[in-house]
Design an enzyme around this catalytic site. Structure first.
Site, PDB file in Angstrom:
ATOM      1  N   HIS A 112       0.952  -1.222   0.094  1.00 17.88           N
ATOM      2  CA  HIS A 112       0.093   0.132  -0.036  1.00 17.88           C
ATOM      3  C   HIS A 112       0.930   1.168  -0.093  1.00 17.88           C
ATOM      4  CE1 HIS A 112      -2.877   2.907   1.256  1.00 17.88           C
ATOM      5  NE2 HIS A 112      -3.871   2.485   0.814  1.00 17.88           N
ATOM      6  N   GLU A 184      -4.258   1.945  -7.240  1.00 21.38           N
ATOM      7  CA  GLU A 184      -4.608   3.068  -6.187  1.00 21.38           C
ATOM      8  C   GLU A 184      -3.736   4.338  -6.419  1.00 21.38           C
ATOM      9  OE1 GLU A 184      -6.600   0.915  -2.717  1.00 21.38           O
ATOM     10  OE2 GLU A 184      -4.576   0.984  -2.154  1.00 21.38           O
TER      11      GLU A 184
END
Ligand code: PGA
Length: 265
Positions: A112, A184
């Site tokens: 992430h 993302e």
């Protein structure tokens, strides 16, 4: 096509809050939402795969509540937000893939942008973590995404392909087929982020589809997903699912997103 609709709670929720959410989700999935197709129509045709990624502290508790659903196709999978590539050892503050799985995780989130930025996660460590996750039979959820400056220079696709290539190099077709990729864009994530317009996602997703679409389990989008923009995001041909933060931290929001996911199949 399976719609993967999941949330990471990031560094949020006490045990009591996590338990309450999980209990509410379990009963909702066995109630009206479930009986209209989310869980009770189990089987690959169910087509909807919910997943919850709690903080490590709540993994076992959430798995304890949702565990019965974890192995039902279309039931809820549980994930860990990070895991180390070694199985055990002197790595203070870390948890390993076997430990995460022991607590109930079947998905390991890897790379992430917050971990890359604040904890110096590198392409090489994402590769090691993908490899460890696959070795133990869990699903790697590899997050990739470009910073604002890269987007402004028009280099998004090549930047994220480089991240993906680095993390997934050397995998067999069978191993690759168990990987989820979440695109993302960093500029779209979190309270400081700007929601991506669907047209801004066409090129990166086309690139991911071209290189990985036929090989991986699914391509997800994440970054400021809301109930309002989710239908347009799910309508994009190359988007197999959504990876959501804030909009799914309250159970009601997550249940509505699941309904949108199911309706969009
Ligand atoms: P957000 O988080 O939906 O709150 O922007 C997304 C993510 O970090 O995966």
């Amino acid at each position: 096509m399976t719609r993967w609709i999941g949330t990471s709670w990031k560094m949020n929720k006490t045990l009591a809050e996590a338990g309450e959410y999980a209990a509410g989700l379990a009963s909702a999935l066995q109630g009206p939402l479930g009986s209209s197709g989310a869980v009770n129509s189990a089987g690959p045709e169910a087509g909807l795969q919910p997943f919850i990624i709690p903080p490590h502290t709540a993994l076992a508790a959430v798995a304890g509540v949702l565990g019965d659903l974890a192995n039902v196709p279309g039931g809820v999978r549980i994930g860990a937000q990070n895991a180390h590539w070694e199985d055990s050892g002197a790595w203070t503050g870390e948890i390993s893939v076997p430990q995460a799985m022991d607590a109930g995780a079947t998905i390991i989130e890897i790379g992430h942008s917050e971990r890359r930025e604040h904890f110096k996660e590198t392409v090489e460590t994402t590769r090691l973590k993908v490899e460890a996750t696959l070795r133990h039979g869990a699903i790697p959820l590899l997050c990739i995404g470009e910073p604002r400056a890269v987007r402004d220079d028009g280099d998004s696709a090549s930047y994220i392909l480089e991240q993906a290539r680095g993390a997934l190099s050397g995998l067999s077709e069978e191993q690759l087929s168990r990987v989820l990729i979440a695109y993302e864009p960093i500029w779209a994530i979190g309270s400081g982020g700007r929601p991506a317009r669907p047209e801004e996602l066409l090129e990166p997703f086309a690139a991911l589809r071209r290189h990985y679409g036929a090989h991986v389990e699914g391509l997800l989008y994440g970054g400021s997903v809301t109930l309002e923009n989710a239908p347009a995001l799910l309508a994009l041909d190359d988007v197999d699912g959504l990876f959501v933060g804030r909009a799914a931290w309250e159970l009601d929001g997550y249940l509505k997103l699941l309904e949108l996911g199911r309706a969009s199949r």
